[in-house]
Design a protein around this motif. Structure first.
Motif, PDB file in Angstrom:
ATOM      1  N   PHE A 107       0.824  -1.209   0.000  1.00 36.40           N
ATOM      2  CA  PHE A 107       0.000   0.000   0.000  1.00 36.40           C
ATOM      3  C   PHE A 107       0.861   1.262   0.000  1.00 36.40           C
ATOM      4  O   PHE A 107       1.974   1.261   0.522  1.00 36.40           O
ATOM      5  N   THR A 108       0.302   2.346  -0.540  1.00 35.36           N
ATOM      6  CA  THR A 108       0.950   3.649  -0.447  1.00 35.36           C
ATOM      7  C   THR A 108       0.918   4.108   1.007  1.00 35.36           C
ATOM      8  O   THR A 108       0.149   3.589   1.824  1.00 35.36           O
ATOM      9  N   GLY A 109       1.729   5.100   1.323  1.00 34.34           N
ATOM     10  CA  GLY A 109       1.827   5.590   2.696  1.00 34.34           C
ATOM     11  C   GLY A 109       0.539   6.153   3.257  1.00 34.34           C
ATOM     12  O   GLY A 109       0.292   6.078   4.454  1.00 34.34           O
ATOM     13  N   ASN A 110      -0.315   6.700   2.393  1.00 31.45           N
ATOM     14  CA  ASN A 110      -1.575   7.283   2.868  1.00 31.45           C
ATOM     15  C   ASN A 110      -2.789   6.560   2.295  1.00 31.45           C
ATOM     16  O   ASN A 110      -3.853   7.156   2.110  1.00 31.45           O
ATOM     17  N   ALA A 111      -2.624   5.279   2.011  1.00 31.91           N
ATOM     18  CA  ALA A 111      -3.722   4.473   1.451  1.00 31.91           C
ATOM     19  C   ALA A 111      -4.903   4.412   2.420  1.00 31.91           C
ATOM     20  O   ALA A 111      -4.751   4.593   3.629  1.00 31.91           O
ATOM     21  N   ILE A 112      -6.069   4.130   1.855  1.00 32.81           N
ATOM     22  CA  ILE A 112      -7.309   4.016   2.631  1.00 32.81           C
ATOM     23  C   ILE A 112      -7.930   2.657   2.353  1.00 32.81           C
ATOM     24  O   ILE A 112      -8.059   2.256   1.195  1.00 32.81           O
ATOM     25  N   VAL A 113      -8.308   1.944   3.430  1.00 36.02           N
ATOM     26  CA  VAL A 113      -8.980   0.657   3.314  1.00 36.02           C
ATOM     27  C   VAL A 113     -10.364   0.771   3.933  1.00 36.02           C
ATOM     28  O   VAL A 113     -10.503   1.283   5.055  1.00 36.02           O
ATOM     29  N   HIS A 114     -11.394   0.290   3.209  1.00 32.79           N
ATOM     30  CA  HIS A 114     -12.761   0.220   3.720  1.00 32.79           C
ATOM     31  C   HIS A 114     -13.132  -1.259   3.812  1.00 32.79           C
ATOM     32  O   HIS A 114     -13.132  -1.962   2.804  1.00 32.79           O
ATOM     33  N   ASP A 115     -13.430  -1.729   5.027  1.00 32.89           N
ATOM     34  CA  ASP A 115     -13.811  -3.127   5.218  1.00 32.89           C
ATOM     35  C   ASP A 115     -14.685  -3.236   6.455  1.00 32.89           C
ATOM     36  O   ASP A 115     -14.412  -2.585   7.472  1.00 32.89           O
TER      37      ASP A 115
END
Length: 107
Positions: free
Chosen positions: A26-34
């Motif tokens: 992932f990128t340093g400021n990635a966002i995950v929705h789960d």
């Protein structure tokens, strides 16, 4: 099934429960929705995947992958220690600079 290197690494690190290598996808400021929650940045993503691995012991088997521009969708059979296992989930990825910049998991 032939998968892009990033997606193959994403699957391998999930299936070996290597949260550090998983997070490096992932990128340093990635966002995950789960599961109705949002996790932002590598540290939150690492904590999320470690908790999920401990709780569910999930393993993913890829069924399909489609990529268009900066977006990819991985369809995978996910099995583990959760009710209804195995299930088919879709992993909607936003891609940036060879890494995952966003991930949304849907049923």
């Amino acid at each position: 099934m032939e998968l892009p290197q990033l997606v193959a690494r994403f699957l391998e690190t999930q299936n070996t429960y290597n949260s550090e290598a998983y997070t490096a996808c992932f990128t340093g400021n990635a966002i995950v929705h789960d599961e109705g929650k949002t996790h932002t940045g590598r540290e939150e993503i690492r904590q999320w995947i470690e908790d999920a691995n401990e709780k569910y012991k999930s393993v993913m088997k890829p069924l399909a992958y489609e990529e268009s521009g900066s977006k990819g969708v991985l369809t995978a059979e996910v099995s583990g220690t959760f009710p209804g296992s195995p299930i088919v989930l879709k992993f909607h990825m936003g891609l940036k600079d060879g890494l995952i910049d966003s991930l949304r998991v849907t049923g």
